[in-house]
Design a protein around this motif. Structure first.
Motif, mmCIF file in Angstrom:
data_model
loop_
_atom_site.group_PDB
_atom_site.id
_atom_site.type_symbol
_atom_site.label_atom_id
_atom_site.label_comp_id
_atom_site.label_asym_id
_atom_site.label_seq_id
_atom_site.Cartn_x
_atom_site.Cartn_y
_atom_site.Cartn_z
ATOM 1 N N ALA A 1 0.829 -1.201 0.000
ATOM 2 C CA ALA A 1 0.000 0.000 0.000
ATOM 3 C C ALA A 1 0.868 1.257 0.000
ATOM 4 C CB ALA A 1 -0.925 -0.006 1.217
ATOM 5 N N VAL A 2 1.922 1.245 0.816
ATOM 6 C CA VAL A 2 2.816 2.407 0.869
ATOM 7 C C VAL A 2 3.549 2.570 -0.458
ATOM 8 C CG1 VAL A 2 4.786 3.444 2.054
ATOM 9 C CG2 VAL A 2 3.074 2.163 3.358
ATOM 10 N N GLY A 3 4.034 1.446 -1.000
ATOM 11 C CA GLY A 3 4.737 1.517 -2.269
ATOM 12 C C GLY A 3 3.856 2.031 -3.386
ATOM 13 N N SER A 4 2.601 1.599 -3.396
ATOM 14 C CA SER A 4 1.676 2.065 -4.418
ATOM 15 C C SER A 4 1.393 3.551 -4.266
ATOM 16 C CB SER A 4 0.374 1.264 -4.338
ATOM 17 O OG SER A 4 -0.583 1.777 -5.240
ATOM 18 N N ALA A 5 1.226 4.002 -3.019
ATOM 19 C CA ALA A 5 0.913 5.413 -2.788
ATOM 20 C C ALA A 5 2.062 6.319 -3.202
ATOM 21 C CB ALA A 5 0.559 5.636 -1.322
ATOM 22 N N TYR A 6 3.292 5.909 -2.952
ATOM 23 C CA TYR A 6 4.451 6.765 -3.222
ATOM 24 C C TYR A 6 5.216 6.347 -4.469
ATOM 25 C CZ TYR A 6 3.547 8.721 1.343
ATOM 26 O OH TYR A 6 2.950 9.357 2.407
ATOM 27 N N ARG A 7 4.681 5.355 -5.200
ATOM 28 C CA ARG A 7 5.241 4.924 -6.469
ATOM 29 C C ARG A 7 6.690 4.449 -6.342
ATOM 30 N NH1 ARG A 7 0.614 4.394 -7.497
ATOM 31 N NH2 ARG A 7 -0.525 5.362 -9.220
ATOM 32 N N VAL A 8 6.924 3.552 -5.384
ATOM 33 C CA VAL A 8 8.235 2.915 -5.209
ATOM 34 C C VAL A 8 7.998 1.414 -5.048
ATOM 35 C CG1 VAL A 8 9.316 4.934 -4.132
ATOM 36 C CG2 VAL A 8 8.210 3.204 -2.691
ATOM 37 N N PRO A 9 9.004 0.577 -5.343
ATOM 38 C CA PRO A 9 8.822 -0.872 -5.127
ATOM 39 C C PRO A 9 8.535 -1.181 -3.663
ATOM 40 C CG PRO A 9 10.777 -0.428 -6.460
ATOM 41 C CD PRO A 9 10.322 0.886 -5.935
ATOM 42 N N ALA A 10 7.764 -2.228 -3.432
ATOM 43 C CA ALA A 10 7.439 -2.611 -2.053
ATOM 44 C C ALA A 10 8.694 -2.926 -1.250
ATOM 45 C CB ALA A 10 6.497 -3.819 -2.058
ATOM 46 N N ALA A 11 9.767 -3.400 -1.927
ATOM 47 C CA ALA A 11 11.010 -3.706 -1.218
ATOM 48 C C ALA A 11 11.684 -2.460 -0.682
ATOM 49 C CB ALA A 11 11.971 -4.456 -2.144
ATOM 50 N N CYS A 12 11.264 -1.267 -1.172
ATOM 51 C CA CYS A 12 11.838 -0.011 -0.667
ATOM 52 C C CYS A 12 11.181 0.427 0.637
ATOM 53 C CB CYS A 12 11.684 1.090 -1.708
ATOM 54 S SG CYS A 12 12.682 0.852 -3.188
ATOM 55 N N VAL A 13 10.157 -0.297 1.081
ATOM 56 C CA VAL A 13 9.413 0.071 2.292
ATOM 57 C C VAL A 13 9.732 -0.933 3.393
ATOM 58 C CG1 VAL A 13 7.139 0.530 3.268
ATOM 59 C CG2 VAL A 13 7.575 1.002 0.844
ATOM 60 N N THR A 14 10.194 -0.442 4.525
ATOM 61 C CA THR A 14 10.491 -1.307 5.668
ATOM 62 C C THR A 14 9.813 -0.754 6.914
ATOM 63 O OG1 THR A 14 12.558 -0.105 6.096
ATOM 64 C CG2 THR A 14 12.705 -2.088 4.728
ATOM 65 N N PHE A 15 9.513 -1.664 7.842
ATOM 66 C CA PHE A 15 8.835 -1.291 9.075
ATOM 67 C C PHE A 15 9.659 -1.730 10.280
ATOM 68 C CE2 PHE A 15 5.528 -2.037 5.882
ATOM 69 C CZ PHE A 15 4.816 -0.840 5.930
ATOM 70 N N ALA A 16 9.463 -1.024 11.403
ATOM 71 C CA ALA A 16 10.074 -1.403 12.680
ATOM 72 C C ALA A 16 9.044 -1.192 13.773
ATOM 73 C CB ALA A 16 11.334 -0.585 12.954
#
Length: 735
Positions: A214-229
């Motif tokens: 969802a974050v990757g789609s919203a900001y137009r980046v691959p999902a692998a560019c999004v990490t959580f902690a």
């Protein structure tokens, strides 16, 4: 300017002091009069002292170091006014109540019910101050929803959405009505250009469940560019969004190649860290690190690793970390720096370190390849060299022997082949070749027996080398030829080598085994010999049979396939269709290329120094022999007597050898001298010539034996009953 609604939740460090400040005044005011008089007085005194302390803190008289020592100095500073107010309200409720009893507590806490009375006015004033204190502490007590102004996109450099734009995208596509995760707001964004970070807050009672997709789609980046902690609780989570793909997603980087080609099947559960260009090889070098959920880096099959990296065996090197099972080092080379050879830098390179390490070549990292020849505390260290013909093991033997020779080691050399290494033969204090090679082992065994006896006599725990009692090295070339268990000499050789391997370290005697393989059947069937030498010392593995890798259990050799070491550095690919017109190239050989492992040293691909001949460096005038052993004079006689299997002789009832004072010939060749009467016979001849009794001084004059040898011979003859000591220094022959 757009606004968004966010939920602010207090931190536990702020919440606890605030709760105490609110609860303490009415609770202690009501309970103190009910306590025993002594405990009530102590409570009152504590509240008064607390008020004084908070008043001192309020005016800034308490040192910052004292506040920091509490661990919540920032909280105490932020709440200093409310802490002072709470302590004063508590003192007002507790201190008078100690003397006036429950009536005072009732009047203070419930007097506001009668507002016309004095106690009612005091009570109303007290509760008004308490209510004001509670209102001031509300932000630290409970979560609250607030509206904030989102920064504008123009706040930062153009080209990427800045915090204001990031908030708006989040509200429009994720947290707003119709978004992917309604109500899960983004707060606390910081933007560093390459990435931005923020905090996701879910509605109270719900957990954050925002997805990377969802974050990757919203900001137009691959999902692998999004990490959580994880945050402080399930309703809070930290998010990091990279604007460019991480290195492991780029197929042109080392990390990307690893993630795509190696991680799935060869080394699962690993990733690369600190990948960088290696100036020594023109390629890449990086740490291989186990993922958080993996306890250790798996042992790779080197052939599969090379295939996955689309390279060749001479261009990939993997080193397990010697002490950290969660790390290893991978090196992918454009050109192996060892291909051009490593010329012998001179005898100064062979000088042992204080720990007994010698350099035998250089590794692909540029670090010298070392092995331990002796340990100042533990004693001699055994060495095993494995390699087929043409792999370069003769050159390695020559280098190790030269290092031992220059360091003052007494070398005993056995070469059943007869022509393996003439230069090593020239360095040896005793050498036997061909069918006579067993003689060197017999001599080494006799020396071992002597040092065992001396160690017991002197109560010596650890070996200490001296000029008279030097380190010793027993070199056995082509060991499989001398340990043929189908022959009596082969059984004898296995027996001797087992004993030296088991006992030699504590007695200063290194055993250097040189063989084409480490199979037990190539060592007379002795797995104990292989284990004692390899596990207790150094291992040099050159090109040999692939099956050998399963027999070497030394740390660092896991996964190495010695059979995959090519015989040549490079060769043209075999053409699909052969023609006699195609010229054949003669590629350079990979002699000396292999792996070396030794205690405290990393196992890495290395190549031994290129030394055609050690002859120019041999010091023929400084060849060392074991002068501590009186039997050296009789070495040739000793070498003729089998240790087992002849005339009922066994190690426990063999002859006692005497003698001493032998100096090796300067040409390094040791041929058996003409037979002369033994020391025993010479002493007995003195009694036949001079009568029944003779003094020790006269015997020395007649025989020419030195003091040490003569004493040993006399002791042996007395023990055997051939002579007897009449008195001190006087002997006579028995009938």
């Amino acid at each position: 300017m757009s606004e968004i609604t966010v939920t602010r939740r207090p931190h536990l460090a702020d919440q606890v002091p605030a709760l105490v400040s609110v609860i303490a005044p009415p609770a202690l005011g009501a309970l103190t009069p009910l306590l025993e008089p002594g405990l009530a007085a102590l409570t009152a005194a504590a509240t008064v002292c607390g008020s004084a302390a908070f008043a001192t803190h309020y005016v800034g008289r308490i040192p910052a170091s004292v506040l920091d020592a509490t661990g919540i100095g920032d909280v105490l500073t932020a709440q200093r006014s409310t802490l002072l107010g709470s302590s004063l309200l508590t003192s007002m409720a507790v201190a008078p109540g100690v003397f006036l009893g429950p009536a005072y507590a009732d009047g203070l806490l419930a007097g506001f019910l009668d507002p016309a009375s004095v106690s009612g006015l005091v009570s109303a004033a007290w509760w008004t101050m308490w209510a004001g204190l509670t209102v001031r502490l509300r932000p630290a007590l409970a979560a609250r929803r607030v509206r904030i102004s989102a920064p504008t996109p123009e706040a930062g450099p153009p080209g990427t959405p800045r915090p204001g734009g990031l908030y708006k995208i989040w509200a429009d596509h994720i947290s707003g009505e119709g978004g992917a995760h309604p109500g899960q707001h983004l707060v606390g964004v910081t933007d560093s250009g390459e990435l931005w970070q923020g905090i996701i807050e879910a509605p109270q009672g719900k957990a954050v469940n925002v997805s990377a997709e969802a974050v990757g789609s919203a900001y137009r980046v691959p999902a692998a560019c999004v990490t959580f902690a994880d945050g402080h609780h399930p309703g809070e989570q930290y998010v990091t969004v990279r604007r460019t793909a991480p290195a492991e997603l780029d197929p042109n980087t080392m990390e990307g190649m690893w993630a795509r080609l190696v991680r799935p099947k060869v080394m699962p559960g690993t990733h690369l860290k600190d990948a960088q260009v290696d100036p020594a090889t023109g390629g890449w070098v990086a740490w291989v690190v186990a993922d958080d959920d993996v306890p250790a880096v798996p042992v790779p099959d080197r052939k599969l690793l090379v295939g996955a990296l689309r390279s060749s065996m001479t261009l990939v090197d993997y080193q397990p970390h010697p002490s950290d099972p969660r790390r290893g080092k991978i090196r992918l080379m454009d050109k192996n720096p060892l291909e051009d050879g490593v010329p012998f830098p001179g005898p100064q390179a062979l000088e042992p370190s204080k720990g007994g390490y010698i350099a035998i070549g250089r590794g692909v990292s540029g670090r010298v390849a070392r092995l331990q020849m002796f340990d100042p505390v533990l004693g001699a260290q055994h060495i095993f060299i494995a390699g087929v013909t043409g792999s370069g093991k003769g050159g390695v033997v020559q280098i190790i022997a030269l290092a031992a020779h220059l360091a003052g080691t007494a070398i005993i050399y056995a070469d059943p082949k007869g022509s393996s290494n003439p230069d090593v033969e020239a360095m040896a204090a005793y050498a036997a070749t061909g069918t006579d090679a067993i003689k060197s082992l017999r001599l080494a065994y006799a020396l071992l027996q002597h040092r065992v006896a001396e160690s017991a006599r002197l109560g010596r725990k650890n070996f200490k080398a001296t000029s008279d009692c030097p380190w010793g090295m027993v070199i056995v070339d082509e060991t499989h030829m001398i340990t043929d268990a189908s022959t009596e000499e082969g059984k004898e050789a296995v027996f001797i080598l087992d004993k030296i391997a088991a006992l030699g370290r504590n007695l200063g005697m290194t055993l250097l085994i040189v063989n084409q393989a480490v199979n037990a059947d190539k060592l007379g069937g002795s797995t104990a010999l292989r284990t004692n030498v390899i596990q207790g010392g150094a291992m040099v593995m050159l090109r040999t049979d692939s099956a050998q890798s399963n027999l070497v259990t030394v740390d660092g050799f896991e996964g190495i396939d010695p059979g995959a070491i090519p015989a040549a550095w490079s060769a043209e690919d075999e053409p699909l269709v052969w023609s006699d017109d195609i010229p054949l190239n003669d590629p350079a050989r990979t002699f000396g290329l292999g792996y070396v492992g030794s205690p405290g040293e990393p196992v890495q691909m290395m190549r031994s120094w290129i030394l055609e001949s050690a002859a120019p460096y041999i010091r023929h005038d400084a060849i060392i022999w074991p002068a501590d052993w009186p039997g050296w004079d009789d070495r040739h006689d000793i070498a003729e007597v089998p240790v087992i299997g002849e005339a009922g002789y066994t190690p426990s009832n063999g002859p006692s050898w005497g003698g001493g004072g032998f100096a090796p010939s300067l040409d390094g060749g040791f041929t058996k001298p003409p037979a002369e009467p033994s020391a025993d016979a010479a002493v007995l001849a003195c009694f036949d010539d001079t009568g029944l009794e003779i003094t020790k001084d006269d015997i020395r004059t007649l025989t020419g034996l030195n003091e040490k040898t003569l004493s040993n011979v006399l002791t042996a003859l007395v023990k055997n009953g051939e002579i007897e000591r009449v008195k001190n220094g006087v002997y006579r022959k028995n009938p």
